[in-house]
Design an enzyme around this catalytic site. Structure first.
Site, PDB file in Angstrom:
ATOM      1  CE  LYS A   1      22.617  29.787 -37.924  1.00 20.91           C
ATOM      2  NZ  LYS A   1      22.287  30.151 -36.546  1.00 20.91           N
TER       3      LYS A   1
ATOM      4  CB  SER B   1      18.563  28.370 -36.331  1.00 22.64           C
ATOM      5  OG  SER B   1      19.754  29.288 -35.774  1.00 22.64           O
TER       6      SER B   1
ATOM      7  CB  SER C   1      21.005  28.883 -32.935  1.00 24.05           C
ATOM      8  OG  SER C   1      19.808  28.937 -33.220  1.00 24.05           O
TER       9      SER C   1
HETATM   10  N1  GLN Z   1      15.521  28.195 -31.160  1.00 26.50           N
HETATM   11  C1  GLN Z   1      15.453  29.556 -30.788  1.00 26.50           C
HETATM   12  C2  GLN Z   1      14.827  30.479 -32.068  1.00 26.50           C
HETATM   13  O1  GLN Z   1      13.973  29.616 -32.870  1.00 26.50           O
HETATM   14  C3  GLN Z   1      16.809  30.169 -31.117  1.00 26.50           C
HETATM   15  C4  GLN Z   1      17.459  30.415 -32.382  1.00 26.50           C
HETATM   16  C5  GLN Z   1      18.898  30.804 -32.539  1.00 26.50           C
HETATM   17  O2  GLN Z   1      19.551  31.053 -31.406  1.00 26.50           O
HETATM   18  N2  GLN Z   1      19.239  31.441 -33.568  1.00 26.50           N
HETATM   19  O3  GLN Z   1      14.565  31.360 -31.882  1.00 26.50           O
END
Ligand code: GLN
Length: 496
Positions: A80, A155, A179
């Site tokens: 990532k 994400s 994420s």
């Molecule tokens: N979807 C969650 C957010 O928008 C989690 C994102 C993540 O785990 N980086 O913060």
């Protein structure tokens, strides 16, 4: 057999093939690079061809010289784009970091290199990991390989799509509130969010430091275990890194679930779509048939997870992202008018979701509101953790869907942040409690993958691997969303 077939054999399959001399690391990497460069899903932001081929030649030379090979020797792995890899762009899919080249390796990157992995690409993501659909990326959304009109989740959507589309057998993502788990569910993969402290955050660009953990994506639990074993462990450069004993996580995948007590918070399951619920019921039945017992548990405060997370995470983000001010990292916009104008013009380039989080977080931390919002949220966070402590008196793992729906259409939720945030309703409580959690495939609903989430006791990832292994055995592998060995690219030369 061609390099493409070995690349499709997964993390362990590819590593075994290199170790046995069935395929060269160079051929495997060549094949992965060809696929990564074609990338019809916009999963990839940067391909690191030259360095990866050089590393592959070193693995092949080491093997020829009879040297011992690492557990990931020759296996192409994608990262990532919020993980620092020395000499490689690290953008967090943000204009703010466009062009910034990391001067050092993250701990997990050092560990992957030491295990012999081939670092072939950086993957697309939501900007600074803020999002649930990969649509906040400054470089365009990622398409779900199961249906390009749908989101891959977020994400870490690029890492998930890259593994699902078989560009690479494994990848790393980061999980702050879901994420790795939610994109794994949307793309039909295995993913693990380790216990907080299990994996060092050194070199992971910080979003919410009390929640961030790096975790693996793979097409099977055993492949995920091989990656996890490489990256787990104490690191003195992360003050929250734990000195917890490791376990035979790969072996655990074949251990079975005889006697395992699976806690089911029935009331929470109501929140999922009928199609997802049907698959979760089928998965729970399969675990029961394999020897587990199902017990009812309650997590009375889990319903506050979304409210708590969307105070705590933005608060920490507002502080962590203060460093991107045009002075030290990445972008600096000077339009005349002195230092303040430079800060303002630079920070104006954050995307709308990042700006929203910074504003929310700054507000929650401001004098006068700190007690009412941030402190209160921290207290409810403790109650959520205690719910799990109580549940684990009656069970060994807690089961829920990973996400309330299957992958939703791109564009469906971009105008409605609250609906977007609600897609994290099942993953946030375990993040707030710091507990390990997996998403493992629970079969298809109307042709799209669903995921079962299992949350375990702190540092008991082994039990999660055992349950995922048992479920894979019961369900068999998912079909591939892409033709096997898509377009045999380069790499044929070295094939045997
Ligand atoms: N979807 C969650 C957010 O928008 C989690 C994102 C993540 O785990 N980086 O913060």
């Amino acid at each position: 057999m061609s390099a493409g077939r070995w690349l499709d054999a997964g993390v362990v399959g590819a590593a075994d093939a290199v170790a046995a001399g069935a395929v060269t690391a160079e051929a495997l990497v060549g094949e992965a690079l060809g696929r990564l460069r074609s990338d019809p899903h916009n999963a990839v932001l940067h391909v690191d061809g030259e360095a990866a081929l050089e590393a592959a030649q070193q693995v092949d030379a080491a093997r020829a010289a009879g040297e011992a090979l690492g557990p990931l020797a020759g296996v192409p792995v994608a990262l990532k784009d919020n993980l620092c890899q020395r000499g490689t762009p690290t953008t967090c899919a943000s204009r703010l970091l466009e062009g910034w080249v990391a001067p050092y390796d993250a701990h997990v990157v050092e560990r992957l290199r030491a295990a012999g992995a081939m670092l072939v690409a950086k993957t697309n993501m939501d900007e600074f990991a803020m999002g649930s659909s990969n649509e906040t990326s400054a470089f365009g959304p990622v398409k779900n390989p199961w249906d390009p009109a749908r989101a891959p989740g977020g994400s870490s959507g690029g890492s998930a799509a890259a593994v699902a589309a078989r560009l690479v057998p494994g990848a790393l993502g980061s999980d702050t509130g879901g994420s790795v788990r939610q994109p794994a569910a949307f793309c039909g993969l295995f993913a693990l969010k380790p216990t907080y402290g299990r994996v060092s955050r050194y070199g992971l660009v910080a979003f919410a430091s009390s929640l961030d953990q790096v975790g693996p994506f793979a097409r099977s639990a055993r492949d995920g275990a091989r990656l996890f074993a490489a990256i787990a462990g104490r690191d003195g450069r992360d003050a929250t890194s734990a000195d917890a004993p490791s376990a035979d996580w790969e072996g655990a995948c074949a251990r079975g679930v005889e006697g395992l007590r699976v806690g089911v918070p029935r009331a929470l399951l109501e929140g999922a779509s009928a199609g997802v619920r049907a698959r979760i019921d089928a998965a729970l039945e399969a675990l029961k048939d394999a020897g587990a017992t199902l017990v009812d548990v309650t997590l009375p405060h889990a319903k506050h997870g979304v409210s708590v997370y969307y105070l705590v995470a933005p608060a920490e983000a507002s502080s962590n992202l203060a460093r991107f001010d045009g002075v030290r990292y990445g972008l600096r916009v000077e339009e005349g008018g002195g230092l303040d104008a430079m800060y303002e013009a630079t920070r104006a380039r954050f995307g709308p979701e990042v700006k929203r989080r910074i504003l929310l977080g700054t507000y929650a931390l401001s004098a006068g509101y700190y007690d009412a919002y941030y402190l209160r949220a921290q207290k409810v966070r403790t109650l959520i953790r205690r719910d799990y402590d109580a549940a684990f008196e009656a069970c060994d793992v807690v089961a829920t869907p990973t996400a309330p729906t299957v992958a939703f259409p791109l564009g469906e939720r971009t105008d409605d942040p609250l609906t977007m945030y609600l897609s994290d309703v099942y993953t946030l409580p375990a993040s707030l409690a710091g507990l390990p959690a997996i998403s493992t495939p629970a079969g298809l609903s109307e042709g799209l993958p669903t995921g079962l989430q299992l949350v375990g006791r702190a540092f008991d990832e082994a039990t999660l691997f055992a349950a995922a292994g048992a479920l894979e055995k019961a369900f068999g592998p998912l079909p591939s969303p892409v033709p096997a060995g898509p377009g045999e690219h380069a790499g044929e030369e070295g094939a045997s």
